[in-house]
Design an enzyme around this catalytic site. Structure first.
Site, PDB file in Angstrom:
ATOM      1  N   CYS A 249      50.668  84.060  55.926  1.00 52.18           N
ATOM      2  CA  CYS A 249      51.444  84.612  54.807  1.00 52.18           C
ATOM      3  C   CYS A 249      51.622  86.124  55.033  1.00 52.18           C
ATOM      4  O   CYS A 249      50.621  86.862  55.132  1.00 52.18           O
ATOM      5  CB  CYS A 249      50.729  84.330  53.491  1.00 52.18           C
TER       6      CYS A 249
ATOM      7  N   CYS B 170      39.073  83.371  37.152  1.00 55.21           N
ATOM      8  CA  CYS B 170      39.852  82.738  38.213  1.00 55.21           C
ATOM      9  C   CYS B 170      39.201  83.004  39.567  1.00 55.21           C
ATOM     10  O   CYS B 170      39.003  84.159  39.941  1.00 55.21           O
ATOM     11  CB  CYS B 170      41.273  83.297  38.166  1.00 55.21           C
TER      12      CYS B 170
ATOM     13  N   CYS C 185      39.821  78.750  36.313  1.00 52.51           N
ATOM     14  CA  CYS C 185      40.975  78.582  37.187  1.00 52.51           C
ATOM     15  C   CYS C 185      40.475  78.744  38.615  1.00 52.51           C
ATOM     16  O   CYS C 185      39.606  79.585  38.858  1.00 52.51           O
ATOM     17  CB  CYS C 185      42.020  79.658  36.871  1.00 52.51           C
TER      18      CYS C 185
ATOM     19  N   CYS D  38      49.134  76.794  37.177  1.00 47.01           N
ATOM     20  CA  CYS D  38      49.443  78.222  37.212  1.00 47.01           C
ATOM     21  C   CYS D  38      50.241  78.441  38.491  1.00 47.01           C
ATOM     22  O   CYS D  38      49.717  78.203  39.583  1.00 47.01           O
ATOM     23  CB  CYS D  38      48.144  79.031  37.225  1.00 47.01           C
TER      24      CYS D  38
ATOM     25  N   ARG E  69      52.350  86.169  33.392  1.00 46.83           N
ATOM     26  CA  ARG E  69      51.327  87.180  33.691  1.00 46.83           C
ATOM     27  C   ARG E  69      51.882  88.315  34.536  1.00 46.83           C
ATOM     28  O   ARG E  69      52.434  88.088  35.619  1.00 46.83           O
ATOM     29  CB  ARG E  69      50.124  86.544  34.397  1.00 46.83           C
TER      30      ARG E  69
ATOM     31  N   CYS F 258      41.494  83.694  57.119  1.00 48.60           N
ATOM     32  CA  CYS F 258      42.328  82.539  56.759  1.00 48.60           C
ATOM     33  C   CYS F 258      43.263  82.185  57.915  1.00 48.60           C
ATOM     34  O   CYS F 258      43.835  83.066  58.561  1.00 48.60           O
ATOM     35  CB  CYS F 258      43.127  82.841  55.495  1.00 48.60           C
TER      36      CYS F 258
ATOM     37  N   CYS G  47      49.645  88.981  53.124  1.00 57.02           N
ATOM     38  CA  CYS G  47      48.240  88.782  52.736  1.00 57.02           C
ATOM     39  C   CYS G  47      47.240  89.511  53.624  1.00 57.02           C
ATOM     40  O   CYS G  47      47.273  89.398  54.858  1.00 57.02           O
ATOM     41  CB  CYS G  47      47.932  87.288  52.711  1.00 57.02           C
TER      42      CYS G  47
END
Ligand code: SAM
Ligand code: DTB
Ligand code: SF4
Length: 330
Positions: free
Chosen positions: A74, A114, A145, A205, A277, A70, A77
């Protein structure tokens, strides 16, 4: 006779807008964090019981449909190409591979599936493949999702047309702390995507991560920001940082479990109609700690032995815990 004065009648005045629910300020959320623990949990239970069956827990299974490499930075991550995390990358899965995983999730009892992709955002050429996955997973009778990153104009509508139920896009932390965690996109980029998801008629979400070195003020800031979205997200994942060796946040001090539970309770009280959640980080928690989260109003979990790139408690262990607590998985 004097002519009566012409008085403007109330009906002719512009009507005030319908009063929205008062937005939660950071200070008001901080005051929740500062309540005695039992008072906070009591308030959270009151909120939960007003809107939900308190003994039903929603179960979502995750699948990484495109892993690693990616462009974003972040700091938590495993999937950023900027950090040496030893992750094995994987191009976009085929619809057949996704469907096999979705069928297994359904057989295990999941209610929602998801699908997550390690993208800054989807390219136009990826959209048809993802739309097909959504259509076919939904046809199995599962809620769907996806979490694909920042959306461009028209992409949320395309997902909605494919039958998508939820789009996940986390705010992750308070606005003023976001730049300490991510520099390749902004908080406003995240808010803009949430806005386009809402405008397309999808359910939202959105939640965040606890344990990234943030302060209690930042945790309250995250919750206040989520609760002040109009309307608030239908689903609010609260993740406990899973430290990933090689990432800048690998060495973060773990957050005290009671502070984590307080964050769950603050989410429950400020967003009483939302599913809250208990998300990543359950593997680092014992049964009693997870039970505190349920008492504080968590009514959803990630279910199945894998999150995106890290592991999650086994389904049979979760089923045994639910049995002990009299919880019903939905
Ligand atoms: N690339 C997309 C994005 O950033 O929105 C979707 C996938 S991204 C992995 C989804 C969310 O997973 C992040 O926003 C973050 O909240 C959560 N997450 C990622 N790594 C995590 C970690 N190590 N610990 C806890 N939560 C994590
Ligand atoms: C969310 O809030 N947490 C999930 C999901 N939404 C996409 C992701 C958790 C990822 C945990 C680290 C990993 O497995 O890579
Ligand atoms: Fe990429 Fe999402 Fe990971 Fe950020 S959180 S590095 S955008 S996969």
């Amino acid at each position: 006779m004097t002519t009566p004065a012409i008085v403007a009648r109330p009906a002719s005045r512009p009507q005030p807008p319908i009063q929205a629910e008062p937005a939660w300020t950071v200070d008001a959320v901080l005051a929740l964090f500062e309540l005695p623990f039992a008072d906070l949990v009591f308030r959270a239970q009151e909120a939960l019981r007003t809107h939900f069956d308190p003994n039903a827990v929603q179960r979502s299974t995750l699948l990484s449909i495109k892993t690693g490499n990616c462009s974003e930075d972040c700091g938590y991550c495993s999937q950023s190409k900027r950090y040496q995390t030893g992750l094995e990358t994987q191009r976009l899965l085929s619809t057949e591979e996704v469907l096999a995983a979705a069928k297994a999730a359904k057989a295990q009892g999941a209610g929602r599936f998801c699908m997550g992709a390690a993208w800054r955002g989807p390219k136009e050429k990826d959209m048809a493949a993802v739309a097909e996955m959504v259509r076919e997973v939904k046809a199995l009778g599962l809620e769907t999702c996806v979490t694909l990153g920042i959306l461009k104009d028209g992409q949320a509508e395309a997902l909605q047309a494919a039958g998508l139920d939820y789009y996940n896009h986390n705010l992750d932390t308070a606005p003023e702390y976001y730049g300490d965690v991510v520099t390749t996109h902004s908080y406003q980029d995240r808010l803009d995507t949430l806005q386009s998801v809402r405008a397309a008629g999808l359910k939202v979400c959105s939640g965040g991560i606890v344990g990234m070195g943030e302060t209690r003020q930042h945790r309250a800031g995250l919750i206040a920001k989520l609760a002040s979205l109009d309307p608030p997200p239908e689903s609010v994942p609260i993740n406990n940082l899973v430290p990933i060796p090689g990432t800048p946040l690998a060495g973060s001090e773990p957050v005290d479990i009671f502070e984590f539970v307080r964050t769950i309770a603050a989410a429950r009280i400020t967003m009483p109609r939302s599913y809250v959640r208990l998300s990543a980080g359950r593997e680092q928690m014992n049964e009693a700690e997870q039970t505190l989260c349920f008492l504080a109003g968590a009514n959803s979990i990630f279910y199945g032995d894998q999150l995106l790139t890290t592991s999650n408690p086994r389904a049979d262990g979760d089923n045994a815990l639910f049995e002990k607590l009299g919880l019903r998985g939905v």
